[in-house]
Design a protein around this motif. Sequence first.
Motif, mmCIF file in Angstrom:
data_model
loop_
_atom_site.group_PDB
_atom_site.id
_atom_site.type_symbol
_atom_site.label_atom_id
_atom_site.label_comp_id
_atom_site.label_asym_id
_atom_site.label_seq_id
_atom_site.Cartn_x
_atom_site.Cartn_y
_atom_site.Cartn_z
ATOM 1 N N VAL A 256 5.664 6.442 45.642
ATOM 2 C CA VAL A 256 5.205 6.150 44.103
ATOM 3 C C VAL A 256 3.752 5.963 43.984
ATOM 4 C CG1 VAL A 256 5.498 4.438 42.282
ATOM 5 C CG2 VAL A 256 7.210 4.679 43.888
ATOM 6 N N ASP A 257 3.353 6.714 42.816
ATOM 7 C CA ASP A 257 1.926 7.169 42.609
ATOM 8 C C ASP A 257 1.440 6.874 41.009
ATOM 9 O OD1 ASP A 257 -0.177 7.819 43.995
ATOM 10 O OD2 ASP A 257 -0.207 9.835 43.104
ATOM 11 N N PRO A 258 0.389 6.503 41.004
ATOM 12 C CA PRO A 258 -0.120 6.326 39.344
ATOM 13 C C PRO A 258 -0.122 7.952 38.874
ATOM 14 C CG PRO A 258 -1.369 4.783 40.660
ATOM 15 C CD PRO A 258 -0.469 5.707 41.913
ATOM 16 N N GLU A 259 -0.217 7.934 37.342
ATOM 17 C CA GLU A 259 0.025 9.402 37.034
ATOM 18 C C GLU A 259 -1.279 9.925 37.487
ATOM 19 O OE1 GLU A 259 0.821 9.086 32.685
ATOM 20 O OE2 GLU A 259 2.916 9.283 33.092
ATOM 21 N N SER A 260 -2.286 9.463 37.300
ATOM 22 C CA SER A 260 -3.780 10.378 37.365
ATOM 23 C C SER A 260 -3.969 10.319 38.937
ATOM 24 C CB SER A 260 -5.017 9.541 36.647
ATOM 25 O OG SER A 260 -4.914 8.363 36.933
#
Length: 450
Positions: free
Chosen positions: A207-211
Amino acid sequence: MTHVYESVLDAVGHTPLIRLNRIGEGIGAPVYLKAEFLNPGGSVKDRAARHMVLAAERDGTLRPGGVVVEGTSGNTGIGLAIVAAQRGYRTIVVVPDKTSADKLAVLRAYGAEVIVTPGGLPREDPGHVSQLARRIADETPGAWFANQYDNPANPQAHVDTTGPELWEQTAGRVTHYVAGIGTGGTVSGTGAYLKRVSDGRVRVIGVDPESSTYGGGDGSPYYVESIGHYLHPGTVEDLWPQSFHTDVLDAVERVGDRDAIETTRALARQEGLLVGASGGAAVAAALRVARGLGPGDLVVVVAPDSGRNYLSKYFDDGWLLRNGFLDGTGTRPVLGDLVAGAPAPAVVPATASVAQAREVFDRTGAEVAIVVLDRASTAPSRSAGDVIGALFRDDLKEDPERLPVAAVLPAGGAGEPVDEAFARAGGDWLAVLHDGRVRAVVPRPLVASP
């Protein structure tokens, strides 16, 4: 059974799985949360901290009376401070200035020496978190640099502990493992174990932040702590942690800041689980994954840390309002109403020439522009963390040789009442933030009496 331990180190791990009932209502596949915030230091990083220190003792790089040094967003530092206190070491931690005040207080409570450095720096800058921590370790007698990003004991901690726990707790029924990507140790180590023991049946989702760049973002700043990979445009070589084993992952789910924060707050209010926003991001992704599965599947998601470390951020309505993560109540005019039909703000890259800046003003008709760090993307990020100043059209009339960049404009969140925002911020212009990014720039005369 009563658990009795010889030291706090033995209390690390053994965290429960908790089913998400209300927030996961209507989803066919059960979703269980691994409550890593119940570790002694309040986070999953206690596991890596213990493994790294004990490995350093075994190989002789950390000797009695030594000093533990680390660069961290806070949680690994807390874990190391706990282990160091129990083993008789001093601790020095370097943290970025975006780290919550709550974490800094916890670090100091455990006796760690805390050094705060700007977070938005190129990797090669001497003030960068990792560079500064490494230099302090080199210059401090008896110091050992933990280096969680490249230390093999980080992912190994999860091969040895987290993975086996999950397999036993689910009686081998786990089909999907979901965890945020920070240093990569948790998702890589646990994922590797689960894939091996299940003969590859378990799917591993990061899971990763969008930016964040892990999932293909532009590397611009985001608001969820302890997850993702920020990339300063001035960084010469973008090095990913050696603790992150990309071959273990089957997929990466990108989650926006607002989704992460809203899920974090929903977990507290609907499940009674107070977790950090990296856990909220992971749960948002896990629910997304679970919606496409059936009752024969079982999803496990990691909640890396406690929401007690973020009471001044994600659980503070004032902070959320100021940064544009809360909308208006409908009872008073808010900044979002004011800019609903407004164009995006004029943007001038920090490296632009005076002539290029004039072109921006001519094209947009704006009176003021925001000056941002240059990014190799088709559209500027407009993230508040990328904004380094403001530029006024009138200041270019005298034909300056260099851009006359003014200070960063005061900002207000889209959900803030108009009068309160201008009274708090002051100044003649206001940058309006939505989800932490500049939505528009508005002048005071249009919204308030002189």
